[in-house]
Design a protein around this motif. Structure first.
Motif, short mmCIF file in Angstrom:
data_model
loop_
_atom_site.label_atom_id
_atom_site.label_comp_id
_atom_site.label_asym_id
_atom_site.label_seq_id
_atom_site.Cartn_x
_atom_site.Cartn_y
_atom_site.Cartn_z
N PRO A 31 0.81 -1.22 0.00
CA PRO A 31 0.00 0.00 0.00
C PRO A 31 0.85 1.27 0.00
CG PRO A 31 0.01 -1.01 2.17
CD PRO A 31 0.68 -1.98 1.25
N LYS A 32 0.34 2.30 -0.65
CA LYS A 32 1.04 3.59 -0.75
C LYS A 32 0.40 4.60 0.19
CE LYS A 32 3.63 2.02 -4.14
NZ LYS A 32 3.23 0.61 -4.08
N ALA A 33 1.16 5.62 0.56
CA ALA A 33 0.68 6.65 1.49
C ALA A 33 -0.66 7.22 1.02
CB ALA A 33 1.71 7.77 1.60
N GLY A 34 -1.61 7.30 1.95
CA GLY A 34 -2.91 7.89 1.65
C GLY A 34 -3.90 6.96 0.98
N ASP A 35 -3.52 5.71 0.72
CA ASP A 35 -4.42 4.78 0.02
C ASP A 35 -5.70 4.52 0.80
OD1 ASP A 35 -2.89 4.42 -2.23
OD2 ASP A 35 -2.28 2.36 -1.77
N HIS A 36 -6.80 4.40 0.05
CA HIS A 36 -8.05 3.90 0.63
C HIS A 36 -8.13 2.42 0.27
CE1 HIS A 36 -12.05 3.44 2.06
NE2 HIS A 36 -12.61 3.33 0.86
N VAL A 37 -8.16 1.56 1.28
CA VAL A 37 -8.09 0.11 1.09
C VAL A 37 -9.39 -0.53 1.56
CG1 VAL A 37 -6.81 -2.00 1.62
CG2 VAL A 37 -5.60 0.21 1.54
N ILE A 38 -9.92 -1.45 0.76
CA ILE A 38 -11.09 -2.23 1.16
C ILE A 38 -10.74 -3.71 1.06
CG2 ILE A 38 -13.48 -2.85 0.64
CD1 ILE A 38 -13.90 -0.02 -0.40
N ASP A 39 -10.92 -4.43 2.17
CA ASP A 39 -10.75 -5.90 2.21
C ASP A 39 -12.15 -6.48 2.30
OD1 ASP A 39 -10.18 -8.54 2.73
OD2 ASP A 39 -8.67 -8.15 4.25
N VAL A 40 -12.60 -7.17 1.24
CA VAL A 40 -14.02 -7.51 1.15
C VAL A 40 -14.43 -8.75 1.94
CG1 VAL A 40 -14.26 -6.38 -1.09
CG2 VAL A 40 -13.75 -8.83 -1.02
N CYS A 41 -13.48 -9.64 2.24
CA CYS A 41 -13.77 -10.86 3.04
C CYS A 41 -12.68 -10.97 4.10
CB CYS A 41 -13.79 -12.10 2.17
SG CYS A 41 -15.07 -12.13 0.91
N ALA A 42 -12.72 -10.14 5.11
CA ALA A 42 -11.54 -9.87 5.93
C ALA A 42 -11.38 -10.73 7.18
CB ALA A 42 -11.54 -8.39 6.35
N THR B 6 5.41 17.43 4.82
CA THR B 6 4.00 17.87 4.81
C THR B 6 3.24 17.19 5.93
OG1 THR B 6 3.44 16.05 3.31
CG2 THR B 6 4.00 18.17 2.30
N GLU B 7 1.99 17.58 6.08
CA GLU B 7 1.13 16.94 7.07
C GLU B 7 0.92 15.48 6.68
OE1 GLU B 7 -3.39 17.45 8.79
OE2 GLU B 7 -2.38 19.19 7.92
N LYS B 8 0.89 14.62 7.65
CA LYS B 8 0.77 13.18 7.41
C LYS B 8 -0.54 12.83 6.70
CE LYS B 8 0.27 8.87 9.98
NZ LYS B 8 0.17 8.32 11.33
N LYS B 9 -0.43 12.05 5.62
CA LYS B 9 -1.63 11.54 4.95
C LYS B 9 -2.29 10.49 5.85
CE LYS B 9 -0.09 12.14 0.18
NZ LYS B 9 0.10 11.48 -1.13
N THR B 10 -3.57 10.32 5.68
CA THR B 10 -4.25 9.35 6.53
C THR B 10 -4.94 8.31 5.64
OG1 THR B 10 -6.13 10.87 6.62
CG2 THR B 10 -4.62 10.87 8.50
N GLY B 11 -4.18 7.32 5.22
CA GLY B 11 -4.76 6.19 4.51
C GLY B 11 -5.65 5.40 5.45
N ARG B 12 -6.64 4.72 4.88
CA ARG B 12 -7.60 3.98 5.70
C ARG B 12 -7.84 2.58 5.15
NH1 ARG B 12 -9.19 5.19 10.54
NH2 ARG B 12 -11.25 4.33 10.14
N VAL B 13 -8.07 1.65 6.06
CA VAL B 13 -8.44 0.28 5.67
C VAL B 13 -9.84 0.00 6.19
CG1 VAL B 13 -7.93 -2.18 5.90
CG2 VAL B 13 -6.05 -0.52 5.74
N GLU B 14 -10.70 -0.47 5.29
CA GLU B 14 -12.05 -0.88 5.68
C GLU B 14 -12.12 -2.40 5.55
OE1 GLU B 14 -16.38 -0.28 3.78
OE2 GLU B 14 -15.37 1.61 4.27
#
Length: 463
Positions: free
Chosen positions: A252-263, A289-297
């Motif tokens: 994963p790269k900085a700031g990525d929005h990640v979805i795990d569908v069967c987690a 810069t200000e820290k990016k906030t990638g998220r995992v769902e």
């Protein structure tokens, strides 16, 4: 609390639940061991070994019983069948238990379970097993020979032999019966691998580095996993190395929005969240810069499963991940092209993890493979629509069945030409680079690789 149970009776009850009532071995065994946590390590180890060993060797055990007993295994009363199975396992594979003790304890247990009229039969069969064990002739024909020797159903062996040849087939079958330490992943958001190793060794555990990844270890010689302070503090997660490679190859790269569908239970999602947090921090330092906030769902189908994910999130201390109850086989228009990275570790036949879940080999049937492949394609159809242009789709299963692996990848590329396989070679350790298939896929084989049987493909959506 003092000992209040008979270990062999517990073994019998567990085997009855698995073979007669359809309970999953890893789940019921875990529940029972937690219930009887007050027992000594030796007693818990006996229960675990006899249950797992009986299941691992059940085809061979039934073959032996059918050579000895006039009543064939399928015709026996369920309690007697499972009592004899666990007893034969002890006689053949546990030198530490005297033969006379196995026989006498089995007779006592038969009486205690209300089968006093069969005490002579139980005693006679087991004493004949002791006398004739070394005289029993095993099948000579290839597939039948392997089936009885390694207790793998013939149809599974035939499938593997056709696809991978006899050498790999036998390596896999043999590997499932080997006792191995568990594999753990160091939680790098909390501790370094070096410090974790020192802490675990100070707690009396044996820790060995895994050859494939620097943050992975083999763990053994501990009393009780949840009793380890390092586990309670969330410093490591139990995860097979093959599963870790999903996060490693997802990259994963900085700031990525990640979805795990069967987690569920969340191991891969948490690994990706940990990597994402590190990527965000590195990017902020390098760019000033200000820290990016990638998220995992992390999604799954039921509240029970999302509760499991939340429990592991709470242990991890990671703040960039949440669990959501959602059906992966139903597309939500709201999700369309919203994720930079989508992880699809899908329901499968589990033929790569028969060493950890030995009852699966008796549970899964040939017709299940096609149904599972159809379900996988249905979920992939929904998942691909979530991926942004230029984004990544990870596809993985814990099986060694090509119909659920490469065949699905070929189908997917034909159906969705906007995707292409993405070269994974540089993301792998040097020991595995020659095993890459078609540039973007890898198939792990138990007995060939130091891990479970597992398949991973990385697909890139064209920008």
């Amino acid at each position: 609390m003092g000992k209040q149970i008979n270990e062999r009776e517990v073994v019998l009850e567990i085997l009855m639940e698995i073979t007669e009532n359809g309970a999953y071995s890893h789940k019921i065994l875990g529940d029972v061991l937690s219930k009887y946590q007050y027992l000594e390590k030796r007693e818990r180890a006996f229960i675990t070994r006899v249950v797992e060993g009986t299941l691992e060797h059940m085809i061979e055990i039934d073959y032996i019983l059918n050579q000895i007993s006039k009543t064939k295994v399928k015709k026996m009363k369920p309690v007697i069948r499972n009592l004899l199975r666990s007893s034969v396992y002890q006689l053949k594979y546990m030198d530490s238990v005297p033969d006379h003790a196995v026989c006498s304890e089995a007779v006592k247990l038969a009486v205690r379970k209300g089968f006093s009229g069969l005490r002579g039969y139980v005693n006679g069969v087991l004493r004949n097993v002791v006398r004739k064990m070394d005289e029993i002739e095993y099948p000579k024909e290839d597939v039948q020979r392997l089936s009885v020797k390694y207790s793998v159903p013939e149809w599974i062996l035939s499938l593997w032999k056709k696809e991978y040849g006899e050498a790999i087939t036998e390596k896999m079958a043999a590997d499932f019966q080997k006792e191995k330490p568990i594999t753990i992943r160091c939680c790098m958001n909390r501790v370094t691998p070096e410090v974790l190793k020192e802490k675990l060794e100070a707690e009396g555990a044996k820790v060995e580095a895994h050859p494939y990844l620097p943050y992975a270890f083999y763990l053994s010689d501990y009393d009780y996993l949840e009793g380890l302070e390092s586990f309670q503090e969330g410093l490591f997660a139990v995860q097979d190395i093959s599963s870790m490679f999903v996060g490693e190859l997802a990259d994963p790269k900085a700031g990525d929005h990640v979805i795990d569908v069967c987690a569920a239970p969340g191991g891969k999602s948490l690994h990706v969240a940990e990597k994402l947090q590190l990527a965000d921090e590195v990017a902020a330092r390098e760019n000033g810069t200000e820290k990016k906030t990638g998220r995992v769902e992390a999604r799954d189908l039921t509240e029970y499963k999302t509760d499991l994910i939340w429990q592991n999130i709470d242990r991890s201390g990671l703040g960039n991940i949440c669990a959501v109850c959602k059906d992966a086989s139903v597309f939500d228009e709201y999700d369309k092209e919203t994720a930079d990275l989508v992880i699809t570790d899908l329901p499968c036949s589990g033929l790569g993890v028969l060493g950890k879940k030995p009852d699966l080999k008796y549970r899964v049937q040939p017709e299940d493979l096609e149904e599972l492949a159809d379900l996988q394609r249905k979920i992939l159809t929904c998942a691909q629509a979530i991926v942004k242009d230029g984004g990544t789709l990870m596809y993985s299963t814990c099986t060694v069945n090509p119909g659920e692996n490469m065949d699905n990848v070929h189908w997917f590329l034909k159906e969705y030409p906007q995707f292409e396989l993405d070269d994974i070679t540089e993301n792998l350790c040097k020991e595995l680079r020659s095993d890459v298939i078609e540039k973007g896929c890898i198939q792990f084989f138990p007995g060939v690789h130091d891990c479970d049987g597992f398949f991973i493909a990385r697909l890139k959506k064209k920008a």
